[in-house]
Design an enzyme around this catalytic site. Structure first.
Site, PDB file in Angstrom:
ATOM      1  CB  THR A 142      43.636  23.625  17.523  1.00 47.89           C
ATOM      2  OG1 THR A 142      43.120  23.699  16.319  1.00 47.89           O
ATOM      3  CG2 THR A 142      42.578  22.605  18.361  1.00 47.89           C
ATOM      4  CB  ALA A 143      46.800  23.341  21.883  1.00 39.74           C
ATOM      5  N   GLY A 180      44.769  26.019  12.954  1.00 34.39           N
ATOM      6  CA  GLY A 180      46.199  25.493  12.696  1.00 34.39           C
ATOM      7  C   GLY A 180      46.404  24.738  14.335  1.00 34.39           C
ATOM      8  CB  CYS A 181      48.703  22.085  15.369  1.00 26.94           C
ATOM      9  SG  CYS A 181      50.263  22.967  14.809  1.00 26.94           S
ATOM     10  CG  PHE A 182      51.489  25.734  17.902  1.00 26.83           C
ATOM     11  CD1 PHE A 182      51.857  25.358  19.296  1.00 26.83           C
ATOM     12  CD2 PHE A 182      52.472  25.759  16.881  1.00 26.83           C
ATOM     13  CE1 PHE A 182      53.236  24.430  19.185  1.00 26.83           C
ATOM     14  CE2 PHE A 182      53.597  25.493  17.083  1.00 26.83           C
ATOM     15  CZ  PHE A 182      53.851  24.567  18.453  1.00 26.83           C
TER      16      PHE A 182
END
Length: 350
Positions: free
Chosen positions: A157-158, A153-155
């Site tokens: 990953t960061a 997911g995007c969150f």
């Protein structure tokens, strides 16, 4: 593997993640998009919904049919809402396609956790066991040659790229991690809702899904694996009135005597040779616009001796490193190619 051309299909081509795959793959030397698929808009030109593709993509959208997709493609990207990929993946694999799932359907190894957090019917356990979690800079060596890759997911990953080296080194106490994450509105998808209505979003800043975000168990699953013991976190997401970008700001208690320079050195060593993670010099912190339109993750640190805690700031473009870009990076790794192929974009600035 040889650098022969792969044909790719994208299911969910009418969403932001799908259309971003089209943009990025147009520059890939070994991949061509031969099928754009949408269950809701079959038979219509994709450029009708995305006029920026006029005279670039003249395709009519295909329907969801595994055998028909296999006749056109070798690999399929699933840029679908939660719950769809779990249903489609078995027949796509059976048809002989390599599957890269950008949705969350194969990220959690526990069906019960998926059902609890996503409120959807989970994928079959056999496919959950088969799926390799493709956080490229951490687990990239595991995806080579596999047929089912679960894109993070995007969150997560960061957040995970910002936490994993310190957790792996034992430099922070995992039990003290607090994550304050902010996202641009494209992370909510293209569908209209009250929360993404311009007059509601503009000049506003809001927390959402507090303690209930579906990315919480994904983050904890990876941190538990890295730490070798159960990890729980406090994770709060916020919606920011901008189109792209995620900033994840993380706080944790430091174990041992490690200053700012030490953290910079640790992270540069951990990510050595991984071209898409850029660790900032001491005293410099990244901004979302500095990675806009690119596959980079930029990370900065400041250690506070007064509180004994370190602050870690990590930024990505949610549609690229947080979705389509990392999916292509995973395809590259799975094929034994240079992971940067098709992704060497300089961030768009300003």
């Amino acid at each position: 593997m040889s650098n022969h051309t792969l044909n790719a299909a994208i299911i969910g081509s009418t969403g932001y993640g799908g259309v971003e795959l089209i943009r990025l793959l147009a520059s890939h030397p070994y991949v061509q998009v031969t099928s754009v698929v949408s269950s809701s808009s079959e038979g219509t030109p994709i450029a009708d919904g995305f006029p920026h593709l006029v005279e670039i993509r003249t395709d009519l959208l295909d329907g969801v049919d595994a055998k028909a997709i296999r006749a056109k493609a070798d690999v399929v990207f699933l840029a679908t809402p939660a719950g769809i990929a779990a249903k489609l993946t078995p027949e796509l694999l059976e048809a002989g396609l390599k599957v890269i799932d950008i949705s969350g359907d194969h990220r959690l190894k526990s069906p019960a956790l998926y059902e609890q957090w996503y409120k959807k019917t989970p994928a079959d356990e056999a496919y959950l066991a088969q799926a390799v979690y493709g956080l490229a800079e951490v687990y990239g060596d595991r995806v080579q040659g596999v047929d089912l890759i679960s894109n993070p997911g995007c969150f997560p990953t960061a957040t995970l790229l910002g936490l994993v080296p310190a957790v792996a080194a034992g430099w922070i106490d995992p039990a003290t991690i607090i994550i304050d994450a902010k996202s641009g509105v494209s992370g909510a998808g293209r569908g209209a809702s009250l929360g993404t209505h311009y007059s509601e979003l503009n000049e506003n800043f809001s927390a959402y899904k507090v303690n209930k975000h579906q990315h919480i168990p994904e983050i904890e699953q990876v941190l538990t694996d890295i730490a070798g013991k159960p990890v729980t976190t406090t994770f709060t997401t916020h919606l920011v009135p901008m189109t792209r970008g995620i900033m994840s700001t993380m706080y944790a208690t430091v174990i041992g005597d490690h200053g700012d320079d030490d953290f910079v050195q640790l992270y540069r060593q951990y990510y050595e040779g991984r071209k898409f993670v850029r660790v900032r010099d001491t005293g410099k912190w990244p901004k979302t616009k500095e990675v806009w339109g690119s596959n980079y993750c930029d990370i900065g640190f400041i250690n506070d001796p007064r509180t004994g805690r370190v602050t870690i700031v990590s930024v990505i473009d949610n549609l690229v490193k947080g979705a389509a870009g990392q999916a292509i990076q995973n395809l590259n790794l799975s094929m034994g190619w240079d992971e940067t192929l098709g992704l060497n974009f300089v961030p768009v600035y300003p």
